[in-house]
Write a protein that holds these residues in place. Structure first.
Motif, PDB file in Angstrom:
ATOM      1  N   MET A  27       0.825  -1.208   0.000  1.00  0.00           N
ATOM      2  CA  MET A  27       0.000   0.000   0.000  1.00  0.00           C
ATOM      3  C   MET A  27       0.865   1.267   0.000  1.00  0.00           C
ATOM      4  O   MET A  27       0.548   2.242  -0.693  1.00  0.00           O
ATOM      5  N   SER A  28       1.968   1.240   0.760  1.00  0.00           N
ATOM      6  CA  SER A  28       2.849   2.419   0.812  1.00  0.00           C
ATOM      7  C   SER A  28       3.429   2.723  -0.556  1.00  0.00           C
ATOM      8  O   SER A  28       3.406   3.871  -1.018  1.00  0.00           O
ATOM      9  N   PHE A  29       3.941   1.695  -1.225  1.00  0.00           N
ATOM     10  CA  PHE A  29       4.583   1.918  -2.519  1.00  0.00           C
ATOM     11  C   PHE A  29       3.565   2.176  -3.620  1.00  0.00           C
ATOM     12  O   PHE A  29       3.861   2.906  -4.573  1.00  0.00           O
ATOM     13  N   LEU A  30       2.368   1.610  -3.485  1.00  0.00           N
ATOM     14  CA  LEU A  30       1.305   1.902  -4.452  1.00  0.00           C
ATOM     15  C   LEU A  30       0.908   3.375  -4.362  1.00  0.00           C
ATOM     16  O   LEU A  30       0.762   4.053  -5.391  1.00  0.00           O
ATOM     17  N   ILE A  31       0.756   3.880  -3.147  1.00  0.00           N
ATOM     18  CA  ILE A  31       0.407   5.290  -2.949  1.00  0.00           C
ATOM     19  C   ILE A  31       1.501   6.197  -3.494  1.00  0.00           C
ATOM     20  O   ILE A  31       1.236   7.198  -4.178  1.00  0.00           O
ATOM     21  N   VAL A  32       2.762   5.858  -3.198  1.00  0.00           N
ATOM     22  CA  VAL A  32       3.894   6.655  -3.689  1.00  0.00           C
ATOM     23  C   VAL A  32       3.916   6.664  -5.218  1.00  0.00           C
ATOM     24  O   VAL A  32       4.110   7.719  -5.841  1.00  0.00           O
ATOM     25  N   TYR A  33       3.705   5.505  -5.833  1.00  0.00           N
ATOM     26  CA  TYR A  33       3.728   5.400  -7.293  1.00  0.00           C
ATOM     27  C   TYR A  33       2.609   6.229  -7.921  1.00  0.00           C
ATOM     28  O   TYR A  33       2.825   6.934  -8.930  1.00  0.00           O
ATOM     29  N   VAL A  34       1.425   6.170  -7.325  1.00  0.00           N
ATOM     30  CA  VAL A  34       0.298   6.963  -7.827  1.00  0.00           C
ATOM     31  C   VAL A  34       0.591   8.455  -7.687  1.00  0.00           C
ATOM     32  O   VAL A  34       0.311   9.250  -8.598  1.00  0.00           O
ATOM     33  N   LEU A  35       1.181   8.853  -6.557  1.00  0.00           N
ATOM     34  CA  LEU A  35       1.553  10.257  -6.348  1.00  0.00           C
ATOM     35  C   LEU A  35       2.584  10.712  -7.380  1.00  0.00           C
ATOM     36  O   LEU A  35       2.496  11.828  -7.910  1.00  0.00           O
ATOM     37  N   ILE A  36       3.558   9.852  -7.660  1.00  0.00           N
ATOM     38  CA  ILE A  36       4.580  10.182  -8.661  1.00  0.00           C
ATOM     39  C   ILE A  36       3.938  10.389 -10.030  1.00  0.00           C
ATOM     40  O   ILE A  36       4.226  11.376 -10.722  1.00  0.00           O
TER      41      ILE A  36
END
Length: 303
Positions: A27-36
């Motif tokens: 979830m952390s990396f999915l959120i970061v990727y979406v933000l990027i």
């Protein structure tokens, strides 16, 4: 893992307690990727849409943010799959492709920053000649060189690496980088020399050029009016912040493979993540907030 599988697949052993914190990692990396994706795409869209942003400086910024998007897409989808997988493995062929894309795009970032430094140098030090020097054709050539030059050179390095005999099948990282050299049975002098040549062409020389350009800008600004100094600070400071941050992280990545010292697993994970986290995530914020014209259009978009 049987012998046949070992000949084809590489274990990515850089994860820390991934099975214990699967959901948190994913979830952390999915959120970061979406933000990027959202943040970089928003700035690129604004530059594409608004005619007053169709200037070389903003076009280079858009290219830099697109480069960050490509770099993130090379890393994050595989990371997300690994977090949900029982075993974190990758085929050696796919590992070579990821390694090639990571360094081709990483080196392109330095060349794009060099092009931006030259653009700022001409704008501040030779303002009357700026429209003549920084034409659309010139900008297009710089962009093409920034992406093609590293890629063309690294193709050869990737092919040479793919033909090496492997004696190890475990990488102590979470994605494929230059630690793949530790998998080889014999250290190749040709790969080492060729890699140093690429490093000089696409990292060292551009950084030296950038430093020289900004020194010249500082000298001109020192003897100029307050308005010129203010303009230089507004446009050059974001580039310098991005350059210093990326150069430090990239230097760490390059020299760690040459050091025999074994870094703690958690420290290695954190440093690896910074390469694919800081610049893609914070570049849009740096340019969106520090560049006056982009900031103005951002406020209009969201307000």
């Amino acid at each position: 893992m049987d012998k046949e599988l070992n000949e084809t697949f590489i274990v990515l052993d850089g994860h820390v307690e991934v099975h214990k914190y699967t959901f948190v990692y994913f979830m952390s990396f999915l959120i970061v990727y979406v933000l990027i994706i959202c943040s970089n795409s928003t700035i690129v869209y604004l530059i594409w849409k608004h005619q007053d942003l169709h200037e070389p400086m903003y076009i280079f910024i858009a290219a830099l943010l697109m480069n960050s998007l490509f770099l993130s897409t090379n890393i994050y989808p595989k990371l997300l799959i690994d977090f949900l997988s029982e075993k974190q493995i990758i085929s050696y062929q796919a590992c070579i492709v990821q390694y090639f894309m990571f360094y081709a795009l990483g080196c392109s970032e330095f060349l794009l920053l060099a092009a931006m430094a030259y653009d700022r140098y001409v704008s501040i030090c030779k303002p009357l000649q700026y429209p003549t020097i920084m034409r659309k054709t010139t900008v297009s050539i710089y962009l093409a060189l920034a992406w093609l030059l590293p890629a063309c050179q690294l193709v050869g390095l990737a092919i040479m690496s793919s033909n090496q005999k492997l004696c190890s099948f475990t990488l102590k990282v979470i994605f494929c980088n230059n630690t793949i050299y530790k998998l080889f049975c014999v250290t190749s002098r040709a790969i080492t020399v060729y890699g140093l040549v690429i490093l000089l062409n696409t990292v060292v020389f551009p950084v030296v050029f950038i430093v020289f350009s900004y020194i010249r800008i500082l000298i001109i600004c020192y003897h100029s009016s307050g308005d010129v100094r203010k303009k230089a600070a507004q446009t050059c400071l974001p580039h310098l912040i991005v350059l210093i941050n990326y150069f430090c992280l990239f230097t760490y990545d390059v020299i760690t493979v040459r050091l025999e010292y074994e870094f703690p697993k958690t420290a290695r994970l954190i440093m690896s993540l910074q390469l694919v986290l800081y610049n893609p995530l914070f570049n849009p914020m740096i340019y969106g907030l520090k560049m006056k014209e982009i900031s103005k259009h951002l406020k209009r978009l969201f307000c």
